[in-house]
Design an enzyme around this catalytic site. Structure first.
Site, PDB file in Angstrom:
ATOM      1  CB  ALA A 101      -0.909  -0.005   1.219  1.00  0.00           C
ATOM      2  N   GLY A 151       4.219   0.900   8.088  1.00  0.00           N
ATOM      3  CA  GLY A 151       3.904   0.870   9.504  1.00  0.00           C
ATOM      4  C   GLY A 151       4.868  -0.014  10.273  1.00  0.00           C
ATOM      5  CG  MET A 152       7.451   1.474  13.019  1.00  0.00           C
ATOM      6  SD  MET A 152       8.206   2.410  14.375  1.00  0.00           S
ATOM      7  CE  MET A 152       6.835   3.461  14.855  1.00  0.00           C
ATOM      8  CE  LYS A 193      -4.262  -1.660   9.152  1.00  0.00           C
ATOM      9  NZ  LYS A 193      -4.964  -0.538   9.847  1.00  0.00           N
ATOM     10  CG  ASP A 245     -16.515  -2.022  10.607  1.00  0.00           C
ATOM     11  OD1 ASP A 245     -15.935  -2.490  11.596  1.00  0.00           O
ATOM     12  OD2 ASP A 245     -17.537  -2.529  10.117  1.00  0.00           O
TER      13      ASP A 245
END
Length: 579
Positions: free
Chosen positions: A316, A321-322, A337, A372
């Site tokens: 993405a 992100g970590m 994710k 959501d």
């Protein structure tokens, strides 16, 4: 009775119990609204989300206690499915019962058994060659009989609220005025107009919504009538929503599920889809609280899309992100994710904490500011739909959560969310005027989450997205916590520059301490963007403001957060009339 028939009966009984309890708690919403019992409404809404999994667990326990060990035989379950199909032939909630069956089966068997011979990967309802169950979920009203105002009186009165209206005649007058100003169908004479109104009101937070459409020779136009309860005074109509964009936002993915009782959900969803044609079945089922059915419909949409597209999954866009590895399919408006195997040293928590925080958001009022999520286990995706670069990155970052099984990538635990433009990227693409507008909305997003007892934790712009309706929505929940669990502190006052330099480096911070003043430098390094935010929301730098929000929550204050613009509320017209 055969083992297969017994199993089918036990599963369907489990579903009946689930739907009965679901309907019973949903039916309380009307009374909660009439009594202005907002705290109880919130508790009901959160509790209802866990009903489904509890009933699935109960059903599995019954199966294990009542039947012999041979019941795990796969050919037996193909007979079970056929018996179950016979039971669903004229069932009013057949599509929901199919999903319940899938949930039970998938908890009992390994992924290799998840195919259409054993479960309802595809719904069988369209293959039965039977008329769909007819349910009159709406009533029709004809203003030619009594006039437009009386017709609207009849519509509102049909919902039987025991709490009186403060001034229903005034509300009707303003509603007619709004209809004449904003509806493209208002030029028709009353004998060319019909109103179709859903029989049950939609309840969420502190509002009830009447949903319907006006039908004329030119076509139809949907509308929503929000009702509010001013405690100690009574009910009133807050506005008339006719704008398609605003209606879509009211039913949006960043809001809590509605409480709306209905015996034949497929009929209700069919009506809603005519009003909101851009909404998918998955979105509409989820919006009325049937989020497990929403997951089923979404998975079918994903499988169908994969069959009819050729592009590949890619990482993405945005800053990595970590905690989560995020990828997407460009032609499909969602992101996928997966929790990373290891986190950066600054993230002092583990996988279970991340899962708990995502569940916290699921059960909480999302106030239109938190996306959501759809949560899945053992998701199989074609390996040839992943770019080599993404596949390599996944194997490095989430190897513990995935495996390659032949031509499939199996992901053990997956979250799926609507794709948005990361706020930091959006700001790079728009004019300074649009930057100011979206940063103002970012400030409102923070304030509305605080009012709902949510502290987002990591407020970097990369953790927020911009929807197609230009609304800022939070989507990174690994540091979310309740606002009441945080200690907000002000930096000590400094008399001199030297004191300030010394204080900034020596202030002791305990776990849970947060200094709102740090937002001035922490949120973004760009001073122009920061100025756009804090010129409109200076309170966010004041620890006292955050502490006051906490005190409001402790005092039981539930703030009004409207899913439509304040400027369209009739409240402003009341003031003009009484000026």
């Amino acid at each position: 009775m055969s083992y297969a028939a017994q199993i089918a009966d036990i599963i369907l009984d489990g579903f009946r119990r689930h739907f009965s309890l679901f309907q019973a708690i949903t039916a309380k919403a009307k009374q909660r609204f009439e009594l202005a019992d907002w705290r109880a409404f919130q508790q009901d809404s959160a509790q209802r989300i866990s009903f489904y999994d509890s009933r699935v667990s109960e059903t599995i326990t019954l199966l294990q206690n009542r039947l012999p060990t041979q019941w795990r035989d796969e050919p037996l379950w193909q007979q079970v499915k056929q018996h179950y199909l016979d039971l669903l032939r004229f069932h009013p909630q057949a599509e929901l019962a199919e999903t319940f069956y899938n949930s039970v089966f998938c908890r009992l068997f390994e992924r290799r058994y998840f195919h259409n011979q054993n479960i309802f990967v595809e719904s069988t309802l369209s293959q039965q060659h039977l008329p769909a169950p007819v349910a009159s979920v709406y009533d029709s009203y004809f203003p030619a009989q009594d006039g437009l105002k009386q017709c609207l009186h009849n519509i509102v009165s049909s919902f039987g609220f025991i709490t009186p209206f403060i001034d229903l005649d005034r509300d009707i007058r303003l509603m007619v005025k709004s209809f004449m100003q904003h509806s493209s169908h208002s030029h028709h004479p009353v004998y060319h107009i019909r109103f179709d109104i859903l029989k049950t009101a939609f309840f969420r937070n502190k509002a009830a919504y009447i949903v319907g459409r006006v039908v004329t020779p030119d076509g139809q136009q949907p509308f929503i009538i929000p009702l509010l309860h001013r405690e100690g005074m009574g009910l009133f109509i807050d506005t008339l929503v006719t704008d398609a964009k605003q209606m879509t936002i009211i039913f949006g993915f960043s809001r809590a599920y509605f409480m709306v009782a209905c015996q034949v959900p497929s009929a209700l969803v069919h009506f809603l889809r005519e009003l909101l044609p851009h909404k998918t079945l998955a979105e509409l089922y989820a919006s009325i609280g049937l989020h497990k059915q929403g997951k089923t419909e979404f998975y079918r949409e994903l499988l169908n899309h994969l069959q009819n597209s050729r592009d590949q999954f890619v990482a993405a866009p945005g800053i990595r992100g970590m905690v989560m590895m995020v990828f997407t399919l460009p032609s499909f408006p969602y992101v996928f994710k997966v929790i990373r195997d290891t986190f950066a040293p600054s993230k002092e928590f583990g996988r279970d904490t991340v899962k708990a925080r995502y569940q916290l958001v699921k059960q909480h009022d999302r106030v239109g500011r938190m996306a959501d999520t759809l949560e899945y286990s053992d998701v199989a995706l074609p390996v040839n739909r992943f770019t080599p670069e993404l596949l390599e990155e996944l194997q490095q970052s989430i190897a513990g959560s995935m495996q390659i099984d032949g031509d499939l990538v199996i992901i053990r635990h997956l979250y799926i969310e609507r794709r948005m433009i990361p706020l930091n990227l959006y700001l790079e693409q728009v004019s300074s005027e649009e930057q100011a507008s979206i940063m103002d909305d970012y400030g409102h997003a923070i304030k509305e989450m605080l009012a709902a007892n949510i502290f987002p934790g990591d407020m970097l712009l990369k953790n927020f997205g911009v929807t197609r309706h230009k609304r800022v929505v939070f989507y990174d929940y690994d540091e979310v916590q309740y606002l009441l669990d945080v200690n907000f502190r002000q930096f000590p006052k400094a008399e001199t520059y030297e004191d300030a330099m010394f204080a900034e480096g020596t202030v002791c911070a305990a776990p849970g301490d947060v200094f709102p003043e740090q937002m001035a430098t922490f949120v973004t390094p760009q001073s122009a963007i920061r100025d756009m935010l804090f010129s409109r929301h200076p309170q966010l730098l004041d620890a006292g403001y955050w502490r006051q929000k906490q005190q409001n929550i402790r005092n039981g204050v539930i703030e009004d957060i409207f899913p439509y613009p304040d400027k369209i509320r009739f409240y402003h017209q009341y003031r003009q009339e009484n000026a």
